[in-house]
Motif scaffolding. Sequence first.
Motif: not given
Length: 385
Positions: A79-90, A65-77
């Motif tokens: 970090a001391a403990t690799p971290l998965v962030e999930k944004f794609g709730v919808l 619709l508006d061309g904006a970008s949303d992160p769906v998921a991010t993996f941070l390696t």
Amino acid sequence: MSVIWVLFFIGHFWTGAADDHSVLVVDPPSFLSGITKNVQLTCRPPVGEDVARVLTLQVIRERSLDGASDPVATFLTSAATPLVEKFGVLLNASVSASYDAAQARDALLRVDLPDPAEIAAGRYTCSVETQDSHGLLHRYLSHRTTLTSLFLNGSVPLFYQAILLELRKDLDTLTSDLNKVNVQQTALEQLNNESESKLSAITADQLQLTGLKNDINAGVNGVDNQVTVIRSSIERLRDITPVEPVNFYAFFSSQYAAVGNNANIVFNSLEQHTDTSYSTSTGVFTVPVNGTYFFRTGVTGDTATHSASIVINDKPVASLVSYDDYGGVNQATACVVVKLTVADTVRVVKKTGSTSSVFGYYPNAGHNHVSYFVGTLQWSTSHAA
Ligand SMILES: *[C@@H]1O[C@H](CO)[C@@H](O)[C@H](O)[C@H]1NC(C)=O
Ligand SMILES: *[C@@H]1O[C@H](CO)[C@@H](O)[C@H](O)[C@H]1NC(C)=O
Ligand SMILES: *[C@@H]1O[C@H](CO)[C@@H](O)[C@H](O)[C@H]1NC(C)=O
Ligand SMILES: *[C@@H]1O[C@H](CO)[C@@H](O)[C@H](O)[C@H]1NC(C)=O
């Protein structure tokens, strides 16, 4: 969360060139809501680049619709403990990731979109931040990959064509199965035909056997009839076989016998007698066995005329009559053959003539037995005639 934004902030250090793309695989590239089970997006570091460490892997969606970008998921390696962030709730995304520091370029972030709805359609990018062997930071972006909703793309008919193709394949399979069944059915029918022809052969045999049986029955009946004929012949043979000889010969011992008219002529002597059937006191013969008998009587009188009868049970059956104009000695005879049953009586009854006129013998020239009564059984009948 703050860590991610920090990383985003340092993203401007990236030095990715045009060909140095990270990798995003979208599988399948299109879906039909309600039908497609799952869409998988896999984000990887670029191939052929100097990747000593991977810092982040991120899947980004570009809203249609508006061309904006949303992160769906991010993996941070980092970090001391690799971290998965999930944004794609919808999107109901389910996220998984793996990272091995020794094999940095194998790092992987995976986003699964189960039962994707229309909202999952859009353009996706895989963003990867790395550090090379010289310690320099890089950010790589993949090509933007479109996940198409077939419904939104107006390509539903194409989908149905695909379904149709699948159905055609099923139909081909079913047709070949049907052919196999037909072949089996033909084999069974052939078997059935063979059974039927065997059955009719058996039926024919059965008919033949029945015919044979009838013939045999007819033969047996014929034999039975012959047996009956033979039996009756045997019966007849038995009938005509004398049971015992029966005969008598009676006469007078005296020269004269006085016999009244309508009285029995009692021949009082017996020349021949097989049993006691003839009575010398009554002159009556009583039939001892059923059978056919022959009787004869001869009566000689000293007057011109006399007559007598052989009487069976009071019925005269044969008579003798003598008539002489000149008035001398005359003899007449009578005989009979007759079928008699046990207890019948036979006698000779004088009818007319002198009451003292019956001659027993005639002295001139020594004639003996000029009056007599004989009887003999011809053949016996063991049962009713
Ligand atoms: C997420 O799940 C909810 C509940 O099952 C559903 O109503 C919604 O459409 C889903 N969204 C997507 C994007 O699949
Ligand atoms: C979307 O539709 C267009 C034409 O209607 C077609 O060419 C294209 O291949 C479709 N995209 C997908 C991913 O099926
Ligand atoms: C079986 O018999 C029927 C009737 O005689 C015939 O039509 C059919 O072709 C036969 N089938 C086979 C398999 O021989
Ligand atoms: C003799 O004949 C009579 C009359 O026909 C019959 O009733 C009787 O049974 C016979 N007797 C024998 C021994 O056959």
